[in-house]
Design a protein around this motif. Structure first.
Motif: not given
Length: 447
Positions: A354-366
């Motif tokens: 269940v997504d809580k407003g995630n911004d997956y771009n914060e994980l992009m480099d990793l």
């Protein structure tokens, strides 16, 4: 004491049942109401204490006649029933607030978007090792209210979620620890980050110049907020980047804790918990121990022999060359960031829920650096695909833990580590993050 004060408890989980037991022990008429079904365990406890209750409904004629209402942290302030209570000027408080009225114990309270459970359990471990008569309460362990009713602890280590902090008015932490603030639960805070920040900072409300505030100096949100507010409390910052005159620092791979009571040096590789985020957790616990006057030897031992937290970067077995790591407790982007950051091997990442407003771009480099393939585990995986389609070649959708584990194992092919770090809540396919983590363990054992 006004024994005629009529108390209603909304929610019959650990928090609500504990509040009801404490209310009864103080001579108040108390009634428990749960809109859902109450588990058999809590039904049994309520019956043993002869506490009247209802389940599957809220009888408003009883609830709106209360002198005071203690609500579960899971019930939002926007719920229609809570709005009606507010309109009638009936006080609505948290179980923590209620419990605090009846305890003279020293309260060490921990909050943060991430790391609070590990820090809480580490500090509890430290206090027990020091021979302090301490209780573990709040978001982990048993409810504070029930322990206040049934035990006479001199200290409590209390993990507090933002939801629990929201219902506190007069409660005061003697030592407050704020680990970090990153976007989480924004659906509960009108998608306004400032509202969430204000909630976390409630941990220092009512503190005086005699109390202590331990916080992460490296967290920009915390430091910016502290620049804008006036606090009388004694500040104890911790940082892995700056050498601080007071608090905790990291220098030449050595952990340094300094304050009026202590000057402790410890090699970073002696810490039982590995990774940058766990260094922060160890720093916070070490500072709190020093403020409490715990001896250096006990602090050092505690930081080096603590066993960690279930479902948080928990290493499971190796199956045919594939390591499995259970990080089911990672229910937001920041927790998963730390998990991915700690990975040394190529990783098959199980994510979703269940997504809580995630911004997956914060994980992009990793993700680009560490992730070989993504296994989505959720009913709606569209945001994960939007973020990583075209970035990661292999992205597979699954809708059961059995499928997710088997798929990840096949993709790993004896050469990668499988990491369950969902970055999402669990309630689409599982009862809780614990249930999700337990199912992960069970499926790994079946391989």
């Amino acid at each position: 004491m006004d024994s005629q004060k009529n108390i209603v408890v909304l929610g019959a989980g650990e928090s609500g049942v504990g509040a009801a037991i404490l209310a009864q022990s103080k001579g108040f008429p108390v009634f428990v109401s749960d809109k859902g079904q109450i588990t058999s365990n809590y039904c049994k406890i309520l019956k043993e204490y002869n506490i009247p209750f209802e389940e599957g409904k809220h009888s408003e004629e009883l609830i709106l006649n209360a002198s005071e209402v203690i609500k579960s942290p899971g019930i939002p302030d926007t719920a229609p029933l809570i709005k009606k209570l507010n309109d009638l000027n009936i006080p609505v408080i948290s179980e923590i607030e209620f419990a605090g009225r009846y305890s003279n114990a020293k309260m060490i309270c921990i909050t943060g978007s991430n790391g609070k459970t590990t820090t809480t359990l580490l500090l509890y471990h430290m206090l027990k090792k020091a021979g302090i008569h301490v209780g573990l309460a709040g978001n982990v362990g048993h409810s504070l209210a029930r322990q206040v009713a049934e035990n006479d602890f001199s200290h409590f280590v209390v993990e507090l979620s933002s939801f629990q902090l929201d219902g506190m008015k007069q409660f005061k932490a003697d030592i407050a620890i704020l680990m970090n603030i990153t976007p989480d639960h924004l659906d509960r805070y009108d998608y306004k980050m400032k509202n969430y920040i204000d909630s976390k900072f409630r941990i220092i409300q009512n503190q005086t110049e005699n109390d202590a505030f331990i916080f992460c100096q490296d967290d920009e949100i915390i430091t910016k907020e502290l620049e804008q507010i006036s606090v009388q409390v004694q500040k104890h910052p911790f940082s892995i980047y700056e050498c601080l005159p007071k608090g905790a620092s990291l220098k030449n791979d050595e952990l340094i804790i300094k304050n009026e009571n202590i000057n402790l040096n410890m090699k970073q590789n002696e810490l039982s918990l590995k990774g940058k985020h766990n260094t922060y957790n160890s720093m916070a616990a070490g500072i709190a121990g020093s403020i409490l006057g715990i001896r250096n030897e006990v602090i050092r031992e505690s930081l080096s022999d603590f066993k960690g937290v279930e479902h948080r970067l928990e290493k499971l077995s190796n199956v045919n060359g594939v390591d499995f790591i259970n990080d089911s407790k990672a229910t937001n982007i920041n927790s998963t960031w730390y998990a991915l950051e700690s990975m040394d091997d190529e990783t098959v990442w199980i994510v979703g829920g269940v997504d809580k407003g995630n911004d997956y771009n914060e994980l992009m480099d990793l993700v680009k650096e560490k992730v070989k393939a993504i296994v989505c585990l959720g009913i709606d995986n569209s945001k994960i695909h939007q973020a990583f389609d075209g970035v990661i070649e292999t992205i597979v959708d699954t809708n059961s833990m059995q499928d997710a584990v088997k798929t990840a194992f096949e993709i790993a092919n004896g050469e990668a580590t499988v990491l369950l770090s969902p970055a999402c809540a669990s309630f689409d396919l599982f009862k809780s993050y614990e249930d999700r983590g337990q199912q992960f363990k069970e499926e790994v054992l079946k391989l």
